[in-house]
Design a protein around this motif. Structure first.
Motif, PDB file in Angstrom:
ATOM      1  N   GLU A 163      81.838  32.412  29.819  1.00 15.02           N
ATOM      2  CA  GLU A 163      82.173  33.155  28.322  1.00 15.02           C
ATOM      3  C   GLU A 163      82.309  31.997  27.421  1.00 15.02           C
ATOM      4  N   ASP A 164      82.466  30.743  27.805  1.00 13.22           N
ATOM      5  CA  ASP A 164      82.575  29.518  26.837  1.00 13.22           C
ATOM      6  C   ASP A 164      81.208  29.129  26.365  1.00 13.22           C
ATOM      7  N   GLN A 165      80.158  29.451  27.065  1.00 11.41           N
ATOM      8  CA  GLN A 165      78.837  28.899  26.755  1.00 11.41           C
ATOM      9  C   GLN A 165      77.834  30.080  26.486  1.00 11.41           C
ATOM     10  N   LEU A 166      78.479  31.214  26.420  1.00  9.53           N
ATOM     11  CA  LEU A 166      77.419  32.210  25.940  1.00  9.53           C
ATOM     12  C   LEU A 166      77.330  32.271  24.656  1.00  9.53           C
ATOM     13  N   GLN A 167      75.680  32.394  24.360  1.00  9.93           N
ATOM     14  CA  GLN A 167      75.150  32.451  23.052  1.00  9.93           C
ATOM     15  C   GLN A 167      74.865  33.838  22.503  1.00  9.93           C
ATOM     16  N   VAL A 168      74.546  34.716  23.345  1.00 11.83           N
ATOM     17  CA  VAL A 168      74.108  36.014  22.843  1.00 11.83           C
ATOM     18  C   VAL A 168      75.016  37.082  23.239  1.00 11.83           C
ATOM     19  N   ARG A 169      75.328  38.034  22.305  1.00 14.49           N
ATOM     20  CA  ARG A 169      76.210  39.030  22.308  1.00 14.49           C
ATOM     21  C   ARG A 169      75.512  40.132  22.030  1.00 14.49           C
ATOM     22  N   CYS A 170      75.942  41.480  22.380  1.00 14.66           N
ATOM     23  CA  CYS A 170      75.278  42.409  22.021  1.00 14.66           C
ATOM     24  C   CYS A 170      74.922  42.645  20.418  1.00 14.66           C
ATOM     25  N   THR A 171      75.875  42.326  19.571  1.00 15.27           N
ATOM     26  CA  THR A 171      75.517  42.242  18.218  1.00 15.27           C
ATOM     27  C   THR A 171      74.442  40.942  17.717  1.00 15.27           C
ATOM     28  N   THR A 172      74.139  40.511  18.841  1.00 13.73           N
ATOM     29  CA  THR A 172      72.826  39.285  18.485  1.00 13.73           C
ATOM     30  C   THR A 172      71.955  40.014  17.943  1.00 13.73           C
ATOM     31  N   CYS A 173      71.468  40.779  18.713  1.00 10.06           N
ATOM     32  CA  CYS A 173      70.237  42.062  18.394  1.00 10.06           C
ATOM     33  C   CYS A 173      70.528  43.135  17.848  1.00 10.06           C
ATOM     34  N   HIS A 174      71.656  43.682  18.102  1.00 14.51           N
ATOM     35  CA  HIS A 174      71.974  45.188  17.436  1.00 14.51           C
ATOM     36  C   HIS A 174      72.682  44.750  16.312  1.00 14.51           C
ATOM     37  N   THR A 175      71.909  44.345  15.155  1.00 13.10           N
ATOM     38  CA  THR A 175      72.695  43.964  14.097  1.00 13.10           C
ATOM     39  C   THR A 175      71.844  44.085  12.883  1.00 13.10           C
ATOM     40  N   ASN A 188      69.228  43.476   9.550  1.00 16.35           N
ATOM     41  CA  ASN A 188      67.974  42.746   9.351  1.00 16.35           C
ATOM     42  C   ASN A 188      68.166  41.157   8.803  1.00 16.35           C
ATOM     43  N   GLY A 189      69.376  40.922   8.216  1.00 16.00           N
ATOM     44  CA  GLY A 189      69.348  39.794   7.622  1.00 16.00           C
ATOM     45  C   GLY A 189      69.647  38.880   8.836  1.00 16.00           C
ATOM     46  N   TYR A 190      70.095  39.135   9.831  1.00 19.89           N
ATOM     47  CA  TYR A 190      70.311  38.054  10.804  1.00 19.89           C
ATOM     48  C   TYR A 190      69.148  38.089  11.779  1.00 19.89           C
ATOM     49  N   LEU A 191      68.588  39.153  11.995  1.00 18.52           N
ATOM     50  CA  LEU A 191      67.328  39.132  12.572  1.00 18.52           C
ATOM     51  C   LEU A 191      66.121  38.390  12.040  1.00 18.52           C
ATOM     52  N   GLU A 192      66.295  38.251  10.778  1.00 26.80           N
ATOM     53  CA  GLU A 192      65.336  37.390  10.005  1.00 26.80           C
ATOM     54  C   GLU A 192      65.580  35.892  10.315  1.00 26.80           C
ATOM     55  N   ILE A 193      66.720  35.695  10.321  1.00 28.27           N
ATOM     56  CA  ILE A 193      66.833  34.182  11.088  1.00 28.27           C
ATOM     57  C   ILE A 193      66.569  34.002  12.370  1.00 28.27           C
ATOM     58  N   LEU A 194      66.765  34.961  13.335  1.00 30.35           N
ATOM     59  CA  LEU A 194      66.299  34.856  14.455  1.00 30.35           C
ATOM     60  C   LEU A 194      65.047  34.666  14.791  1.00 30.35           C
ATOM     61  N   ALA A 195      64.157  35.441  14.028  1.00 32.29           N
ATOM     62  CA  ALA A 195      62.800  35.622  14.001  1.00 32.29           C
ATOM     63  C   ALA A 195      62.225  34.328  13.741  1.00 32.29           C
ATOM     64  N   ARG A 196      62.671  33.698  12.468  1.00 31.89           N
ATOM     65  CA  ARG A 196      62.364  32.502  11.901  1.00 31.89           C
ATOM     66  C   ARG A 196      62.502  31.506  13.008  1.00 31.89           C
ATOM     67  N   GLN A 197      63.785  31.482  13.541  1.00 25.93           N
ATOM     68  CA  GLN A 197      64.331  30.309  14.651  1.00 25.93           C
ATOM     69  C   GLN A 197      63.134  30.420  15.831  1.00 25.93           C
ATOM     70  N   ARG A 198      62.572  31.484  16.281  1.00 33.38           N
ATOM     71  CA  ARG A 198      61.837  31.588  17.462  1.00 33.38           C
ATOM     72  C   ARG A 198      60.333  31.313  16.760  1.00 33.38           C
ATOM     73  N   LYS A 209      60.796  38.913  17.063  1.00 34.51           N
ATOM     74  CA  LYS A 209      59.574  38.777  16.274  1.00 34.51           C
ATOM     75  C   LYS A 209      59.685  39.789  15.132  1.00 34.51           C
ATOM     76  N   LYS A 210      58.978  39.473  14.150  1.00 35.55           N
ATOM     77  CA  LYS A 210      58.801  40.374  13.007  1.00 35.55           C
ATOM     78  C   LYS A 210      57.331  40.804  12.896  1.00 35.55           C
ATOM     79  N   THR A 211      57.318  42.227  13.045  1.00 38.28           N
ATOM     80  CA  THR A 211      55.991  42.687  13.148  1.00 38.28           C
ATOM     81  C   THR A 211      55.525  42.699  11.770  1.00 38.28           C
ATOM     82  N   LYS A 212      53.923  43.167  11.501  1.00 31.67           N
ATOM     83  CA  LYS A 212      53.266  43.345  10.433  1.00 31.67           C
ATOM     84  C   LYS A 212      54.010  44.657   9.461  1.00 31.67           C
ATOM     85  N   GLU A 213      54.632  45.291  10.119  1.00 31.72           N
ATOM     86  CA  GLU A 213      55.363  46.422   9.609  1.00 31.72           C
ATOM     87  C   GLU A 213      56.899  45.978   9.031  1.00 31.72           C
ATOM     88  N   ASN A 214      57.004  44.673   9.020  1.00 37.43           N
ATOM     89  CA  ASN A 214      58.332  44.296   8.753  1.00 37.43           C
ATOM     90  C   ASN A 214      59.412  44.956   9.454  1.00 37.43           C
TER      91      ASN A 214
END
Lengths: 149, 453
Positions: free
Chosen positions: B301-313, B315-325, B346-351
């Motif tokens: 649990e000390d080295q976990l990066q991903v939580r449920c709310t990492t994806c289920h969040t 659009n602002g944070y998802l934008e950061i994740l998509a850019r990161q990828r 990823k961000k699709t063509k439909e945003n």
């Protein structure tokens, strides 16, 4: 822990607020008497269960009695003296140790607060109901006449 | 150059002349004429001589293509020998074993950083398992003590908890050498290959000698070799509930056919929704979560990066994740979640934001939490698991017994020693998991699951 058994649909309100198992009390009957919660566990402590069963079989074989008149005289074991599925008693006394120092069962105050919501859930069933929708942490509405206390 | 292998491909051309000179030293003597020597000189595409290629036809994956790397750069031995006896001397069958990985997978120009991380990871050291076990058994008050598998062995540490660990848990660490333990345990361990190994399908391996494929798309079956006991996470994810050992309900007049490789029976339950949709372990568990980043974290649990709310969040944070990828710039990850994890978002063509499955390349839409229920302030302390884990395997009355008059295999040393551990439980349940309170390192209290067993 995350048990990795996620479902899209979460538990219902009743599954936590009216369920002694969710509170860590274990299986059993839960009731409110004039504002005070009581709980009767469905299971017995394992050593009591085993010793009583063995004694019962022995006594019945000798024609000496039944479980009902025997239980009162049977000495209780020192540990464990609670059902195995109980993490805490209705007074908030923790019955088990956990694998993390900062992990604990609910305390008395938390148990009372969770169950208090459960009383209201009988009529105000979910967050579509204004009572639940407008409920704020630490500002529970006073019990209405239907709560009967 | 017996016993030496080329450190990087770039040296290949430079050393070719030297190697050819050395090869000339191995001109067969009359006594050697009966040997099975190679009849041609084979080289990699950069001209480095690797005579292994003249006999061996096995084809690894593209990233480790034989034409580029040859054989000896991973398997060592003597690529200039030309006869089997000398060529195979000093050879490593599985270069991924951690005892060799520093010089094979981890050599300069390959994966030195990753090997360093893995050697200090929780899956190699088992720090978390060992410290929790000792804490739980009352052998230490320090739940975060750093005792590794290696330390137990080198210091000859002894205690009841450690004896139990050696015999009941000791096969599940990456420094376990593959194919040393008996039975189904033989498939466990193997260092890098414990996870990155992908066996070719049987129909493509008619001779049974095809080279294994090394993959970054780690199949779930590799994870499940170990992650199926204790919390039973791997089983629950697939909708399998380890039942009592009666083998009921009977099928065709026999015990239930729903049996695991180690003899445990299971019942079918509702799988995790992520499994139902086709996601595998590595779609959520990132490289750093699994291999660590070199830091000695005491628990997963000390080295976990991903939580449920990492994806289920939102659009602002998802934008950061998509850019990161898209830029793959996450090289300075720290465990405080300051840098977002590298997920396949990823961000699709439909945003719209989607998670692309690493294995099946399918796009998964990401639903935000329910605003009415999940975001309501009265549920501010609830973790997602507290509500959305509809069933959890729970082992009540869990206890163990050490039968001192019997012997049991010590999986760390692969030798039977006195004392045989047996595990018992009073009953198993799966419904309505209990809840409790966990105080996090940020001093916040959260409602979590209390799971015995």
């Amino acid at each position: 822990m995350d048990p990795h058994s996620t479902s899209a649909k979460g538990r219902t309100c009743h599954d936590c607020h009216q369920n002694p198992r969710a509170l860590g009390l274990g299986a059993g009957n839960l009731w409110n008497d004039n504002g005070t919660w009581h709980f009767s566990a469905a299971g017995m402590a394992p050593e009591v269960a085993v010793s009583e069963t063995l004694s019962l079989l022995s006594r019945q074989a000798r024609g000496l009695g039944t479980l009902n008149n025997m239980s009162q005289n049977t000495p209780k074991p020192s540990s464990p003296n609670h059902p195995l599925d109980a993490f805490v008693d209705i007074d908030g006394n923790a019955l088990v140790h956990t694998s993390r120092k900062d992990l604990r069962p609910f305390n008395k105050k938390e148990i009372d607060r969770i169950l208090y919501v459960g009383i209201c859930l009988t009529c105000h069933r979910d967050f579509k109901d204004p009572v639940m929708k407008n409920w704020r942490p630490g500002h529970a509405p006073r019990p209405c006449k239907n709560a009967r206390f | 150059m017996p016993g030496k292998f080329l450190p990087t491909l770039s040296y290949g051309l430079l050393l070719t002349t030297t190697i050819i000179t050395c090869t000339c030293l191995f001109i067969p003597s009359p006594a050697d004429s009966t040997r099975n020597r190679v009849d041609k000189v084979t080289t990699t595409i950069n001209g480095r001589i690797d005579l292994c290629l003249s006999c061996h036809d096995e084809r690894p994956d593209k990233a480790h293509a034989r034409e580029i790397l040859g054989c000896a750069i991973c398997h060592r031995g003597n690529p200039l020998a030309g006869d089997p006896l000398r060529a195979h001397r000093g050879m490593i069958l599985n270069p991924g074993e951690l005892q060799y990985a520093g010089e094979t997978c981890g050599q300069t120009g390959c994966h030195p950083r990753e090997v360093k991380w893995v050697k200090n990871s929780l899956m190699t050291t088992n720090r978390g398992i060992i410290s929790t076990l000792r804490y739980y058994w009352g052998e230490t008050n320090d739940h975060n003590e750093s005792i590794s598998v290696a330390k137990i062995r080198t210091d000859h540490m002894e205690s009841s908890a450690l004896d139990y660990y050696r015999k009941m848990c000791g096969s599940c660490h990456l420094s376990m050498k593959r194919h040393t333990l008996p039975g189904f345990l033989a498939e466990k361990g193997g260092g890098c290959t414990a996870c990155h190994l992908h066996k070719p399908p049987a129909d493509q391996d008619k001779k049974g000698i095809a080279h294994i494929q090394i993959t970054r798309n780690i199949p779930m079956s590799n994870c499940l070799k170990c992650h199926n006991r204790s919390g039973r996470i791997g089983l629950s994810y697939q909708g399998r509930f380890e039942s009592e050992g009666y083998g009921t309900p009977y099928q065709d007049g026999e015990l239930s056919h729903l049996e695991l490789i180690d003899g445990r029976f299971f019942r079918r339950m509702q799988p995790d929704i992520h499994y139902e949709k086709g996601l595998i372990c590595i779609d959520c568990h990132t490289q750093k979560e699994v291999m660590g980043n070199g830091t000695s974290y005491p628990h997963l649990e000390d080295q976990l990066q991903v939580r449920c709310t990492t994806c289920h969040t939102n659009n602002g944070y998802l934008e950061i994740l998509a850019r990161q990828r898209a830029t793959r710039t996450n090289r300075s990850w720290t465990p405080n979640m300051a840098a977002p994890p590298l997920l396949n978002i990823k961000k699709t063509k439909e945003n719209l934001f989607v998670l692309e499955g690493k294995g099946n390349k399918r796009a998964y839409s990401l639903r935000p939490p329910d605003s009415a229920t999940c975001k309501n302030p009265v549920h501010g302390r609830l973790t997602c698991q507290a509500c959305h884990s509809r069933w959890v395997p729970q082992c009540y009355g869990c206890h163990v017994r050490d039968n001192r008059g019997q012997y049991q295999l010590d999986k760390l040393d692969n030798v039977k020693t006195l004392g045989r551990w047996r595990e018992y439980r009073s009953f198993m349940r799966f419904e309505s998991p209990a809840l409790g309170v966990l105080r996090g390192k940020d001093a916040r209290e959260r409602i979590v699951l209390l799971v015995p067993g």
